[in-house]
Design a protein around this motif. Structure first.
Motif, PDB file in Angstrom:
ATOM      1  N   PHE A 177       0.817  -1.211   0.000  1.00  0.00           N
ATOM      2  CA  PHE A 177       0.000   0.000   0.000  1.00  0.00           C
ATOM      3  C   PHE A 177       0.853   1.264   0.000  1.00  0.00           C
ATOM      4  N   THR A 178       0.361   2.282  -0.698  1.00  0.00           N
ATOM      5  CA  THR A 178       1.067   3.563  -0.760  1.00  0.00           C
ATOM      6  C   THR A 178       1.196   4.196   0.620  1.00  0.00           C
ATOM      7  N   ALA A 179       0.163   4.063   1.451  1.00  0.00           N
ATOM      8  CA  ALA A 179       0.209   4.651   2.795  1.00  0.00           C
ATOM      9  C   ALA A 179       1.390   4.106   3.592  1.00  0.00           C
ATOM     10  N   GLU A 180       1.678   2.822   3.428  1.00  0.00           N
ATOM     11  CA  GLU A 180       2.809   2.212   4.134  1.00  0.00           C
ATOM     12  C   GLU A 180       4.125   2.828   3.679  1.00  0.00           C
ATOM     13  N   ALA A 181       4.278   2.952   2.369  1.00  0.00           N
ATOM     14  CA  ALA A 181       5.527   3.500   1.831  1.00  0.00           C
ATOM     15  C   ALA A 181       5.743   4.929   2.303  1.00  0.00           C
ATOM     16  N   ALA A 182       4.684   5.745   2.256  1.00  0.00           N
ATOM     17  CA  ALA A 182       4.799   7.143   2.675  1.00  0.00           C
ATOM     18  C   ALA A 182       5.157   7.237   4.153  1.00  0.00           C
ATOM     19  N   MET A 183       4.535   6.394   4.988  1.00  0.00           N
ATOM     20  CA  MET A 183       4.813   6.402   6.418  1.00  0.00           C
ATOM     21  C   MET A 183       6.249   5.972   6.692  1.00  0.00           C
ATOM     22  N   LEU A 184       6.714   4.903   6.035  1.00  0.00           N
ATOM     23  CA  LEU A 184       8.077   4.418   6.240  1.00  0.00           C
ATOM     24  C   LEU A 184       9.106   5.456   5.803  1.00  0.00           C
ATOM     25  N   TYR A 185       8.820   6.138   4.715  1.00  0.00           N
ATOM     26  CA  TYR A 185       9.718   7.204   4.270  1.00  0.00           C
ATOM     27  C   TYR A 185       9.888   8.250   5.370  1.00  0.00           C
ATOM     28  N   ASP A 186       8.788   8.706   5.938  1.00  0.00           N
ATOM     29  CA  ASP A 186       8.851   9.728   6.987  1.00  0.00           C
ATOM     30  C   ASP A 186       9.617   9.223   8.211  1.00  0.00           C
ATOM     31  N   VAL A 187       9.336   7.987   8.622  1.00  0.00           N
ATOM     32  CA  VAL A 187       9.996   7.419   9.807  1.00  0.00           C
ATOM     33  C   VAL A 187      11.503   7.300   9.591  1.00  0.00           C
ATOM     34  N   LEU A 188      11.903   6.799   8.436  1.00  0.00           N
ATOM     35  CA  LEU A 188      13.322   6.561   8.176  1.00  0.00           C
ATOM     36  C   LEU A 188      14.093   7.864   7.997  1.00  0.00           C
ATOM     37  N   VAL A 189      13.465   8.857   7.369  1.00  0.00           N
ATOM     38  CA  VAL A 189      14.113  10.170   7.258  1.00  0.00           C
ATOM     39  C   VAL A 189      14.343  10.751   8.650  1.00  0.00           C
ATOM     40  N   GLU A 190      13.330  10.601   9.519  1.00  0.00           N
ATOM     41  CA  GLU A 190      13.454  11.108  10.888  1.00  0.00           C
ATOM     42  C   GLU A 190      14.574  10.388  11.642  1.00  0.00           C
ATOM     43  N   LYS A 191      14.804   9.106  11.300  1.00  0.00           N
ATOM     44  CA  LYS A 191      15.862   8.328  11.948  1.00  0.00           C
ATOM     45  C   LYS A 191      17.243   8.620  11.375  1.00  0.00           C
ATOM     46  N   GLY A 192      17.297   9.463  10.357  1.00  0.00           N
ATOM     47  CA  GLY A 192      18.579   9.858   9.802  1.00  0.00           C
ATOM     48  C   GLY A 192      19.050   9.070   8.599  1.00  0.00           C
ATOM     49  N   PHE A 193      18.187   8.222   8.050  1.00  0.00           N
ATOM     50  CA  PHE A 193      18.560   7.462   6.857  1.00  0.00           C
ATOM     51  C   PHE A 193      18.386   8.329   5.607  1.00  0.00           C
ATOM     52  N   SER A 194      19.169   8.018   4.602  1.00  0.00           N
ATOM     53  CA  SER A 194      19.031   8.661   3.294  1.00  0.00           C
ATOM     54  C   SER A 194      18.054   7.821   2.473  1.00  0.00           C
ATOM     55  N   VAL A 195      16.873   8.376   2.168  1.00  0.00           N
ATOM     56  CA  VAL A 195      15.776   7.559   1.658  1.00  0.00           C
ATOM     57  C   VAL A 195      15.261   8.066   0.309  1.00  0.00           C
ATOM     58  N   ASN A 196      15.004   7.116  -0.573  1.00  0.00           N
ATOM     59  CA  ASN A 196      14.386   7.353  -1.871  1.00  0.00           C
ATOM     60  C   ASN A 196      12.968   6.790  -1.803  1.00  0.00           C
ATOM     61  N   LEU A 197      11.977   7.509  -2.314  1.00  0.00           N
ATOM     62  CA  LEU A 197      10.583   7.057  -2.273  1.00  0.00           C
ATOM     63  C   LEU A 197      10.033   6.931  -3.682  1.00  0.00           C
ATOM     64  N   GLN A 198       9.454   5.761  -3.986  1.00  0.00           N
ATOM     65  CA  GLN A 198       8.865   5.538  -5.298  1.00  0.00           C
ATOM     66  C   GLN A 198       7.478   4.916  -5.144  1.00  0.00           C
ATOM     67  N   THR A 199       6.441   5.735  -5.308  1.00  0.00           N
ATOM     68  CA  THR A 199       5.069   5.226  -5.321  1.00  0.00           C
ATOM     69  C   THR A 199       4.365   5.804  -6.541  1.00  0.00           C
ATOM     70  N   GLY A 200       3.150   5.316  -6.776  1.00  0.00           N
ATOM     71  CA  GLY A 200       2.400   5.850  -7.903  1.00  0.00           C
ATOM     72  C   GLY A 200       1.938   7.275  -7.674  1.00  0.00           C
ATOM     73  N   TRP A 201       1.940   7.720  -6.405  1.00  0.00           N
ATOM     74  CA  TRP A 201       1.426   9.048  -6.075  1.00  0.00           C
ATOM     75  C   TRP A 201       2.525  10.057  -5.781  1.00  0.00           C
ATOM     76  N   LYS A 202       3.651   9.589  -5.266  1.00  0.00           N
ATOM     77  CA  LYS A 202       4.694  10.518  -4.864  1.00  0.00           C
ATOM     78  C   LYS A 202       6.063   9.893  -5.068  1.00  0.00           C
ATOM     79  N   LYS A 203       7.005  10.703  -5.509  1.00  0.00           N
ATOM     80  CA  LYS A 203       8.377  10.242  -5.698  1.00  0.00           C
ATOM     81  C   LYS A 203       9.342  11.250  -5.077  1.00  0.00           C
ATOM     82  N   VAL A 204      10.331  10.725  -4.371  1.00  0.00           N
ATOM     83  CA  VAL A 204      11.423  11.545  -3.834  1.00  0.00           C
ATOM     84  C   VAL A 204      12.709  10.907  -4.319  1.00  0.00           C
ATOM     85  N   GLY A 205      13.454  11.611  -5.148  1.00  0.00           N
ATOM     86  CA  GLY A 205      14.590  10.997  -5.811  1.00  0.00           C
ATOM     87  C   GLY A 205      14.120  10.217  -7.030  1.00  0.00           C
ATOM     88  N   THR A 206      15.064   9.592  -7.711  1.00  0.00           N
ATOM     89  CA  THR A 206      14.746   8.806  -8.901  1.00  0.00           C
ATOM     90  C   THR A 206      15.369   7.422  -8.787  1.00  0.00           C
TER      91      THR A 206
END
Length: 231
Positions: free
Chosen positions: A127-156
């Motif tokens: 689910f997209t909601a899971e990906a978006a939530m994990l992205y936020d959590v991992l960024v907050e934890k200091g990880f360098s994160v790329n996000l790829q969903t049908g609705w939102k992309k961060v990085g390529t």
């Protein structure tokens, strides 16, 4: 007549290792899960989650196992005919509500921290909601994160392959075909699976291709005794 040739039959490929992490569901989550399983309707923090068909029940159960519900505000009892027609023609988007406790997320974060911030990994969700939530959590934890969903992309895809981000979080169907990550990634985490065997096989192959020199490690996060294990 059809015949199949596995990549292992024609090339010297590394080993595949599968890990299944069984996780206990918190009591609040479990109550909602059991209500949905038995009654096709459940309540959490004033929100109602329901299902009209058995296949939808399976989706709702998987969402609950992943730590969230999807609900929407229905029509008031005194709604006019015009309001009913408008609602049915264009229903509001479902609202995502996360449980207070998310043990799947806690286990995934712990595993990534043990892996180290310099190792690369791909995390796949249904689910997209899971990906978006994990992205936020991992960024907050200091990880360098790329996000790829049908609705939102961060990085390529290319920026991840070039090493600009260490972790990619993606919907399975967005990256399960046509992308190759074997050059610099050998860890694949399934926060949740789709119901498609082809999705699973194709997504596993993203890191298990010619050019992969390391053992490929696949990790599934499963809520104990839930639809996660059935899938």
């Amino acid at each position: 007549i059809s015949s199949f040739v596995k990549i292992e039959d024609i090339a010297d490929m590394p080993e595949k290792v599968y890990n299944k992490k069984l996780i206990d569901m918190p009591e609040d989550n479990l109550k909602v899960y059991k209500d949905m399983e038995r009654k096709f309707v459940a309540f959490y923090q004033g929100k109602t989650v329901d299902a009209k068909a058995k296949v939808t029940v399976k989706l709702r159960l998987q969402q609950i196992a992943s730590g969230f519900i999807t609900s929407f505000v229905g029509l008031p009892e005194d709604a006019t005919d015009e309001e009913v027609v408008a609602f049915l023609a264009d229903p509001p988007p479902r609202e995502v509500t996360w449980f207070d406790k998310k043990p799947k997320v806690d286990q995934l974060v712990a595993d990534l921290e043990e892996l180290g911030h310099n190792e690369k990994a791909v995390i796949l969700t249904h689910f997209t909601a899971e990906a978006a939530m994990l992205y936020d959590v991992l960024v907050e934890k200091g990880f360098s994160v790329n996000l790829q969903t049908g609705w939102k992309k961060v990085g390529t895809i290319e920026s991840f392959k070039e090493g600009k981000e260490k972790i990619m979080v993606a919907n399975t169907r967005v990256v399960s075909k046509g992308f190759n990550f074997q050059a610099n990634c050998n860890h694949l985490y399934y926060y949740s699976n789709t119901f498609s065997l082809e999705d699973r096989q194709q997504s596993e192959a993203r890191i298990y291709r010619l050019g992969q020199s390391k053992t490929c490690i696949y990790t599934d996060y499963c809520m104990k005794g839930t639809v996660d294990e059935d899938v």
